[in-house]
Design an enzyme around this catalytic site. Structure first.
Site, PDB file in Angstrom:
ATOM      1  N   LYS A 165       4.241 -12.489 -33.085  1.00 56.40           N
ATOM      2  CA  LYS A 165       5.620 -12.916 -33.748  1.00 56.40           C
ATOM      3  C   LYS A 165       5.636 -14.499 -33.986  1.00 56.40           C
ATOM      4  CE  LYS A 165       9.603 -12.670 -31.746  1.00 56.40           C
ATOM      5  NZ  LYS A 165      10.953 -12.005 -31.289  1.00 56.40           N
ATOM      6  N   LYS A 188       7.855 -12.002 -22.908  1.00 56.53           N
ATOM      7  CA  LYS A 188       8.071 -13.267 -22.483  1.00 56.53           C
ATOM      8  C   LYS A 188       7.415 -13.912 -21.180  1.00 56.53           C
ATOM      9  CE  LYS A 188      11.926 -14.834 -25.459  1.00 56.53           C
ATOM     10  NZ  LYS A 188      13.227 -15.398 -25.478  1.00 56.53           N
ATOM     11  N   LYS A 193       9.844 -19.557 -32.020  1.00 57.59           N
ATOM     12  CA  LYS A 193      10.499 -20.820 -32.018  1.00 57.59           C
ATOM     13  C   LYS A 193       9.621 -21.497 -30.683  1.00 57.59           C
ATOM     14  CE  LYS A 193      15.184 -20.382 -33.203  1.00 57.59           C
ATOM     15  NZ  LYS A 193      15.876 -19.551 -32.258  1.00 57.59           N
TER      16      LYS A 193
END
Ligand code: AMP
Ligand code: TRP
Length: 343
Positions: free
Chosen positions: A196, A111, A199
Protein backbone atom coordinates in the site's frame (compact mmCIF):
# COMPACT_ATOMS: atom_id res chain seq x y z
CA UNK A 1 -29.79 14.15 9.81
CA UNK A 2 -27.37 11.21 9.89
CA UNK A 3 -23.82 11.71 11.03
CA UNK A 4 -20.58 10.80 9.28
CA UNK A 5 -17.20 10.74 10.92
CA UNK A 6 -13.76 10.00 9.59
CA UNK A 7 -10.19 10.46 10.72
CA UNK A 8 -6.78 10.87 9.11
CA UNK A 9 -3.52 10.42 10.98
CA UNK A 10 -1.02 13.29 11.08
CA UNK A 11 1.84 10.85 10.87
CA UNK A 12 3.49 12.18 7.74
CA UNK A 13 2.86 13.94 4.49
CA UNK A 14 -0.45 13.20 2.78
CA UNK A 15 -0.34 11.34 -0.50
CA UNK A 16 -2.65 10.54 -3.39
CA UNK A 17 -3.78 7.32 -1.62
CA UNK A 18 -5.22 9.44 1.18
CA UNK A 19 -6.77 11.74 -1.41
CA UNK A 20 -8.38 9.18 -3.72
CA UNK A 21 -9.13 6.66 -0.95
CA UNK A 22 -10.53 9.11 1.58
CA UNK A 23 -10.33 12.92 1.42
CA UNK A 24 -12.00 13.32 -1.92
CA UNK A 25 -14.99 11.30 -0.73
CA UNK A 26 -15.34 13.39 2.42
CA UNK A 27 -16.25 16.53 0.53
CA UNK A 28 -19.67 15.79 -0.99
CA UNK A 29 -20.82 14.21 2.30
CA UNK A 30 -20.74 17.57 4.06
CA UNK A 31 -23.86 18.55 2.10
CA UNK A 32 -26.01 15.55 3.01
CA UNK A 33 -24.82 14.64 6.50
CA UNK A 34 -23.75 16.23 9.72
CA UNK A 35 -20.06 15.67 9.00
CA UNK A 36 -17.23 15.42 11.53
CA UNK A 37 -13.63 15.09 10.33
CA UNK A 38 -10.86 14.61 12.72
CA UNK A 39 -7.06 14.75 12.62
CA UNK A 40 -6.28 11.72 14.76
CA UNK A 41 -3.17 12.85 16.62
CA UNK A 42 -3.67 10.30 19.42
CA UNK A 43 -3.48 7.57 16.79
CA UNK A 44 -0.31 9.08 15.35
CA UNK A 45 1.57 8.73 18.66
CA UNK A 46 1.05 4.96 18.69
CA UNK A 47 4.34 5.04 16.73
CA UNK A 48 7.20 7.40 17.68
CA UNK A 49 6.69 11.01 16.55
CA UNK A 50 8.99 13.96 16.88
CA UNK A 51 6.88 16.65 18.66
CA UNK A 52 7.61 19.53 16.28
CA UNK A 53 6.91 17.32 13.28
CA UNK A 54 3.67 16.05 14.81
CA UNK A 55 2.47 19.63 15.32
CA UNK A 56 3.36 20.50 11.71
CA UNK A 57 1.72 17.34 10.35
CA UNK A 58 -1.46 18.06 12.34
CA UNK A 59 -1.74 21.46 10.67
CA UNK A 60 -0.85 19.99 7.29
CA UNK A 61 -3.57 17.35 7.57
CA UNK A 62 -6.13 20.00 8.51
CA UNK A 63 -4.92 22.08 5.54
CA UNK A 64 -5.49 19.07 3.28
CA UNK A 65 -9.08 18.76 4.54
CA UNK A 66 -9.68 22.40 3.68
CA UNK A 67 -7.82 22.32 0.36
CA UNK A 68 -9.79 19.25 -0.71
CA UNK A 69 -12.93 21.37 -0.33
CA UNK A 70 -14.25 20.86 3.19
CA UNK A 71 -15.86 23.95 4.61
CA UNK A 72 -15.47 24.68 8.33
CA UNK A 73 -19.00 26.11 8.29
CA UNK A 74 -20.61 22.96 6.93
CA UNK A 75 -18.36 20.29 8.47
CA UNK A 76 -16.81 20.11 11.94
CA UNK A 77 -13.02 19.88 11.58
CA UNK A 78 -11.01 19.22 14.71
CA UNK A 79 -8.04 17.47 16.28
CA UNK A 80 -8.75 14.32 18.27
CA UNK A 81 -6.76 15.34 21.36
CA UNK A 82 -8.89 18.51 21.54
CA UNK A 83 -11.84 16.32 22.55
CA UNK A 84 -10.80 14.30 25.65
CA UNK A 85 -14.00 12.22 25.39
CA UNK A 86 -12.31 10.16 22.64
CA UNK A 87 -9.61 8.93 25.02
CA UNK A 88 -12.11 8.45 27.85
CA UNK A 89 -14.42 6.31 25.78
CA UNK A 90 -11.43 4.44 24.35
CA UNK A 91 -10.57 3.29 27.87
CA UNK A 92 -14.10 2.02 28.45
CA UNK A 93 -13.99 0.22 25.11
CA UNK A 94 -10.59 -1.30 25.90
CA UNK A 95 -12.49 -3.12 28.61
CA UNK A 96 -15.09 -4.31 26.11
CA UNK A 97 -12.92 -5.44 23.19
CA UNK A 98 -11.44 -8.95 23.52
CA UNK A 99 -7.75 -9.67 23.05
CA UNK A 100 -8.77 -12.40 20.63
CA UNK A 101 -10.45 -9.80 18.42
CA UNK A 102 -7.42 -7.51 18.42
CA UNK A 103 -5.17 -10.44 17.56
CA UNK A 104 -6.89 -10.78 14.21
CA UNK A 105 -6.15 -7.22 13.03
CA UNK A 106 -3.98 -7.44 9.94
CA UNK A 107 -2.87 -3.79 10.13
CA UNK A 108 -1.14 -4.45 13.47
CA UNK A 109 0.52 -7.55 12.06
CA UNK A 110 1.59 -5.71 8.89
CA UNK A 111 2.98 -2.75 10.82
CA UNK A 112 4.88 -4.73 13.43
CA UNK A 113 5.98 -7.83 11.50
CA UNK A 114 8.66 -9.59 13.48
CA UNK A 115 9.04 -6.63 15.91
CA UNK A 116 5.78 -7.23 17.71
CA UNK A 117 7.35 -7.20 21.18
CA UNK A 118 8.73 -3.71 20.62
CA UNK A 119 5.40 -2.19 19.47
CA UNK A 120 3.63 0.22 21.83
CA UNK A 121 0.59 -1.06 23.69
CA UNK A 122 -1.20 1.90 22.10
CA UNK A 123 -0.62 0.48 18.63
CA UNK A 124 -2.17 -2.78 19.75
CA UNK A 125 -5.36 -1.15 21.09
CA UNK A 126 -5.47 1.36 18.23
CA UNK A 127 -8.79 -0.05 16.92
CA UNK A 128 -10.52 0.58 20.29
CA UNK A 129 -9.56 4.26 20.02
CA UNK A 130 -10.89 4.26 16.47
CA UNK A 131 -14.12 2.73 17.78
CA UNK A 132 -14.33 5.54 20.35
CA UNK A 133 -13.80 8.20 17.63
CA UNK A 134 -16.86 6.92 15.82
CA UNK A 135 -19.14 5.79 18.64
CA UNK A 136 -18.67 8.90 20.77
CA UNK A 137 -20.72 10.71 18.10
CA UNK A 138 -22.94 7.73 17.35
CA UNK A 139 -21.91 8.26 13.73
CA UNK A 140 -23.82 6.06 11.31
CA UNK A 141 -21.48 6.37 8.32
CA UNK A 142 -17.71 6.21 8.12
CA UNK A 143 -16.00 7.08 4.81
CA UNK A 144 -12.64 5.28 4.66
CA UNK A 145 -10.32 3.60 2.22
CA UNK A 146 -10.69 -0.10 1.61
CA UNK A 147 -7.77 -0.86 3.96
CA UNK A 148 -9.93 0.13 6.97
CA UNK A 149 -12.71 -2.38 6.37
CA UNK A 150 -11.48 -4.83 8.97
CA UNK A 151 -11.21 -2.11 11.62
CA UNK A 152 -14.77 -1.02 10.89
CA UNK A 153 -16.04 -4.55 11.36
CA UNK A 154 -14.32 -4.63 14.73
CA UNK A 155 -15.98 -1.33 15.66
CA UNK A 156 -19.36 -2.88 14.89
CA UNK A 157 -18.51 -5.88 17.08
CA UNK A 158 -17.45 -3.59 19.93
CA UNK A 159 -20.69 -1.58 19.63
CA UNK A 160 -22.79 -4.74 19.63
CA UNK A 161 -20.98 -6.17 22.65
CA UNK A 162 -21.34 -2.94 24.59
CA UNK A 163 -25.06 -2.80 23.82
CA UNK A 164 -25.48 -6.43 24.80
CA UNK A 165 -23.38 -6.39 27.98
CA UNK A 166 -24.28 -3.01 29.45
CA UNK A 167 -27.55 -1.86 27.92
CA UNK A 168 -29.80 -4.93 27.90
CA UNK A 169 -29.64 -4.86 24.13
CA UNK A 170 -30.82 -1.25 23.84
CA UNK A 171 -28.95 0.22 20.86
CA UNK A 172 -26.87 2.71 22.82
CA UNK A 173 -24.25 2.67 20.07
CA UNK A 174 -25.71 2.23 16.57
CA UNK A 175 -23.55 -0.01 14.34
CA UNK A 176 -21.59 2.29 12.00
CA UNK A 177 -21.37 1.45 8.32
CA UNK A 178 -18.29 1.98 6.19
CA UNK A 179 -18.65 4.10 3.07
CA UNK A 180 -16.03 2.72 0.74
CA UNK A 181 -15.59 4.00 -2.78
CA UNK A 182 -17.61 1.51 -4.85
CA UNK A 183 -14.61 0.59 -6.95
CA UNK A 184 -12.45 0.15 -3.86
CA UNK A 185 -9.68 2.64 -4.50
CA UNK A 186 -6.52 1.33 -2.90
CA UNK A 187 -3.44 3.06 -4.18
CA UNK A 188 -0.28 0.99 -4.03
CA UNK A 189 3.38 2.00 -3.80
CA UNK A 190 5.00 3.15 -7.06
CA UNK A 191 8.03 1.00 -6.23
CA UNK A 192 6.18 -2.18 -5.23
CA UNK A 193 2.65 -2.73 -6.46
CA UNK A 194 1.99 -5.27 -3.73
CA UNK A 195 2.41 -2.77 -0.90
CA UNK A 196 0.00 0.00 0.00
CA UNK A 197 1.17 3.57 -0.66
CA UNK A 198 1.83 4.68 2.88
CA UNK A 199 2.81 7.77 4.84
CA UNK A 200 5.48 5.79 6.59
CA UNK A 201 7.41 5.38 3.28
CA UNK A 202 8.84 8.85 3.86
CA UNK A 203 11.01 10.63 1.37
CA UNK A 204 11.22 8.10 -1.40
CA UNK A 205 9.92 7.66 -4.89
CA UNK A 206 7.13 5.30 -3.81
CA UNK A 207 4.63 8.04 -3.00
CA UNK A 208 3.12 11.02 -4.76
CA UNK A 209 2.47 13.62 -2.08
CA UNK A 210 -0.26 16.23 -2.31
CA UNK A 211 2.33 19.02 -2.11
CA UNK A 212 4.56 17.54 -4.85
CA UNK A 213 5.35 19.83 -7.78
CA UNK A 214 4.51 18.96 -11.40
CA UNK A 215 8.15 17.99 -11.85
CA UNK A 216 8.09 15.68 -8.84
CA UNK A 217 4.97 13.99 -10.16
CA UNK A 218 6.42 13.54 -13.64
CA UNK A 219 9.72 12.19 -12.30
CA UNK A 220 8.12 9.74 -9.85
CA UNK A 221 5.78 8.37 -12.50
CA UNK A 222 8.58 8.07 -15.04
CA UNK A 223 10.55 6.00 -12.55
CA UNK A 224 7.55 4.03 -11.28
CA UNK A 225 8.04 0.28 -11.53
CA UNK A 226 6.58 -1.27 -14.67
CA UNK A 227 6.67 -4.57 -16.52
CA UNK A 228 7.49 -5.51 -20.08
CA UNK A 229 4.02 -6.34 -21.45
CA UNK A 230 1.43 -4.25 -23.22
CA UNK A 231 -1.48 -3.06 -21.06
CA UNK A 232 -4.47 -5.43 -20.90
CA UNK A 233 -7.81 -4.94 -22.63
CA UNK A 234 -11.22 -4.97 -20.95
CA UNK A 235 -11.87 -8.62 -21.96
CA UNK A 236 -9.48 -9.74 -19.24
CA UNK A 237 -12.05 -8.77 -16.59
CA UNK A 238 -14.63 -11.25 -17.90
CA UNK A 239 -17.98 -10.57 -16.18
CA UNK A 240 -16.40 -8.81 -13.28
CA UNK A 241 -16.42 -5.03 -12.77
CA UNK A 242 -12.90 -5.01 -11.40
CA UNK A 243 -9.70 -7.07 -11.50
CA UNK A 244 -9.65 -10.21 -9.37
CA UNK A 245 -6.99 -10.95 -6.76
CA UNK A 246 -5.30 -13.31 -9.26
CA UNK A 247 -5.08 -10.62 -11.92
CA UNK A 248 -3.74 -8.10 -9.41
CA UNK A 249 -1.11 -10.55 -8.21
CA UNK A 250 0.07 -11.28 -11.75
CA UNK A 251 0.75 -7.64 -12.73
CA UNK A 252 0.55 -5.46 -9.60
CA UNK A 253 2.29 -2.42 -11.11
CA UNK A 254 0.13 -2.32 -14.24
CA UNK A 255 -3.08 -2.57 -12.23
CA UNK A 256 -1.91 0.05 -9.79
CA UNK A 257 -1.17 2.70 -12.42
CA UNK A 258 -4.38 1.85 -14.27
CA UNK A 259 -6.22 2.01 -10.95
CA UNK A 260 -4.83 5.44 -10.15
CA UNK A 261 -5.95 6.62 -13.57
CA UNK A 262 -9.40 5.13 -13.00
CA UNK A 263 -9.74 6.72 -9.57
CA UNK A 264 -8.41 10.10 -10.72
CA UNK A 265 -10.75 10.15 -13.71
CA UNK A 266 -13.68 8.70 -11.67
CA UNK A 267 -14.43 6.14 -14.36
CA UNK A 268 -15.06 2.40 -14.56
CA UNK A 269 -12.33 -0.20 -15.00
CA UNK A 270 -13.85 -1.06 -18.35
CA UNK A 271 -13.42 2.47 -19.64
CA UNK A 272 -9.87 2.72 -18.36
CA UNK A 273 -8.88 -0.61 -19.90
CA UNK A 274 -10.53 0.27 -23.20
CA UNK A 275 -8.47 3.45 -23.32
CA UNK A 276 -5.08 1.85 -22.70
CA UNK A 277 -5.54 -1.65 -24.19
CA UNK A 278 -2.44 -2.81 -26.06
CA UNK A 279 -0.51 0.39 -25.30
CA UNK A 280 2.73 0.57 -23.35
CA UNK A 281 3.51 1.83 -19.87
CA UNK A 282 5.09 5.02 -21.16
CA UNK A 283 1.79 6.19 -22.70
CA UNK A 284 -0.03 5.47 -19.46
CA UNK A 285 2.64 7.24 -17.42
CA UNK A 286 2.52 10.33 -19.65
CA UNK A 287 -1.26 10.62 -19.58
CA UNK A 288 -1.37 9.92 -15.88
CA UNK A 289 1.20 12.64 -15.23
CA UNK A 290 -1.00 15.17 -17.01
CA UNK A 291 -4.10 14.08 -15.16
CA UNK A 292 -2.48 14.05 -11.72
CA UNK A 293 -0.81 17.42 -12.25
CA UNK A 294 -4.25 18.82 -13.06
CA UNK A 295 -5.87 17.34 -9.95
CA UNK A 296 -3.14 17.28 -7.32
CA UNK A 297 -1.13 20.46 -7.89
CA UNK A 298 -4.06 22.83 -7.16
CA UNK A 299 -4.73 20.97 -3.90
CA UNK A 300 -1.06 21.24 -2.90
CA UNK A 301 -0.92 24.93 -3.83
CA UNK A 302 -3.98 25.65 -1.73
CA UNK A 303 -2.40 23.74 1.17
CA UNK A 304 0.74 25.91 0.85
CA UNK A 305 -1.41 29.02 0.94
CA UNK A 306 -3.34 27.89 4.02
CA UNK A 307 -0.21 26.76 5.84
CA UNK A 308 1.37 30.18 5.40
CA UNK A 309 -1.05 31.23 8.17
CA UNK A 310 -0.96 28.35 10.67
CA UNK A 311 -2.84 30.43 13.27
CA UNK A 312 -5.95 30.47 11.12
CA UNK A 313 -5.92 26.67 10.85
CA UNK A 314 -5.45 26.35 14.60
CA UNK A 315 -8.47 28.59 15.17
CA UNK A 316 -10.59 26.44 12.88
CA UNK A 317 -9.53 23.28 14.75
CA UNK A 318 -10.18 24.88 18.15
CA UNK A 319 -13.68 25.95 17.11
CA UNK A 320 -14.37 22.49 15.71
CA UNK A 321 -13.12 20.83 18.89
CA UNK A 322 -15.42 22.97 20.98
CA UNK A 323 -18.43 21.93 18.92
CA UNK A 324 -17.34 18.29 18.98
CA UNK A 325 -16.84 18.30 22.79
CA UNK A 326 -20.44 19.36 23.29
CA UNK A 327 -21.63 16.38 21.23
CA UNK A 328 -19.25 13.82 22.70
CA UNK A 329 -19.34 14.51 26.43
CA UNK A 330 -22.93 13.37 27.14
CA UNK A 331 -22.35 10.16 25.16
CA UNK A 332 -19.25 9.15 27.09
CA UNK A 333 -20.99 10.07 30.37
CA UNK A 334 -23.93 7.86 29.46
CA UNK A 335 -21.63 4.96 28.62
CA UNK A 336 -19.71 5.37 31.91
CA UNK A 337 -22.95 5.40 33.89
CA UNK A 338 -24.17 2.24 32.21
CA UNK A 339 -20.95 0.53 33.27
CA UNK A 340 -21.55 1.60 36.87
CA UNK A 341 -19.07 4.47 37.15
CA UNK A 342 -20.13 7.33 39.44
CA UNK A 343 -20.69 10.70 37.86
P1 AMP B 1 -4.06 7.06 7.19
O1 AMP B 1 -3.00 7.60 6.30
O2 AMP B 1 -3.77 5.65 7.55
O3 AMP B 1 -4.41 7.93 8.36
O4 AMP B 1 -5.36 7.00 6.31
C1 AMP B 1 -6.26 8.06 6.12
C2 AMP B 1 -7.32 7.65 5.13
O5 AMP B 1 -6.71 7.42 3.85
C3 AMP B 1 -8.04 6.35 5.50
O6 AMP B 1 -9.41 6.46 5.16
C4 AMP B 1 -7.38 5.31 4.64
O7 AMP B 1 -8.27 4.26 4.32
C5 AMP B 1 -7.01 6.10 3.40
N1 AMP B 1 -5.78 5.55 2.79
C6 AMP B 1 -4.54 5.52 3.34
N2 AMP B 1 -3.65 4.97 2.50
C7 AMP B 1 -4.33 4.63 1.38
C8 AMP B 1 -3.98 4.02 0.13
N3 AMP B 1 -2.73 3.67 -0.15
N4 AMP B 1 -4.96 3.84 -0.79
C9 AMP B 1 -6.24 4.22 -0.52
N5 AMP B 1 -6.64 4.79 0.62
C10 AMP B 1 -5.71 5.01 1.57
N1 TRP C 1 -7.42 4.05 11.30
C1 TRP C 1 -7.63 5.03 10.28
C2 TRP C 1 -6.49 4.92 9.27
O1 TRP C 1 -5.40 4.50 9.56
C3 TRP C 1 -7.68 6.43 10.83
C4 TRP C 1 -8.82 6.61 11.78
C5 TRP C 1 -8.74 6.79 13.13
C6 TRP C 1 -10.20 6.63 11.45
N2 TRP C 1 -9.97 6.95 13.66
C7 TRP C 1 -10.89 6.87 12.67
C8 TRP C 1 -10.90 6.48 10.27
C9 TRP C 1 -12.28 6.92 12.72
C10 TRP C 1 -12.31 6.55 10.32
C11 TRP C 1 -12.99 6.78 11.54
O2 TRP C 1 -6.70 5.28 8.16
Amino acid sequence: MQRVLSGVQPSGRLHIGNYFGALRHFVPLQDDYEALYCVVDLHAITTPQEPARLRAATLETAAAFLAAGLSPERATLFHQSGVPAHAELAWLLNCVVRVGWLERMTQFKDKTGSHREAASAGLYVYPALMAADILVYRAQKVPVGEDQKQHLELVRDIAAKFNHDWCDGEEYFPPPEPLIDAAGARVMSLRDGRRKMSKSDQGDAACIYLRDSSDDIARKLRRAKSDADALPSAEILGDSARPSAELLAARPEAWNLLGIWRAANSETWNDTLARFAGRGFSDLKNELTELLVEIVVPVGTEMDRLLADGDEIQKILARGAEKARALAEPVVRGAAERMGLLR
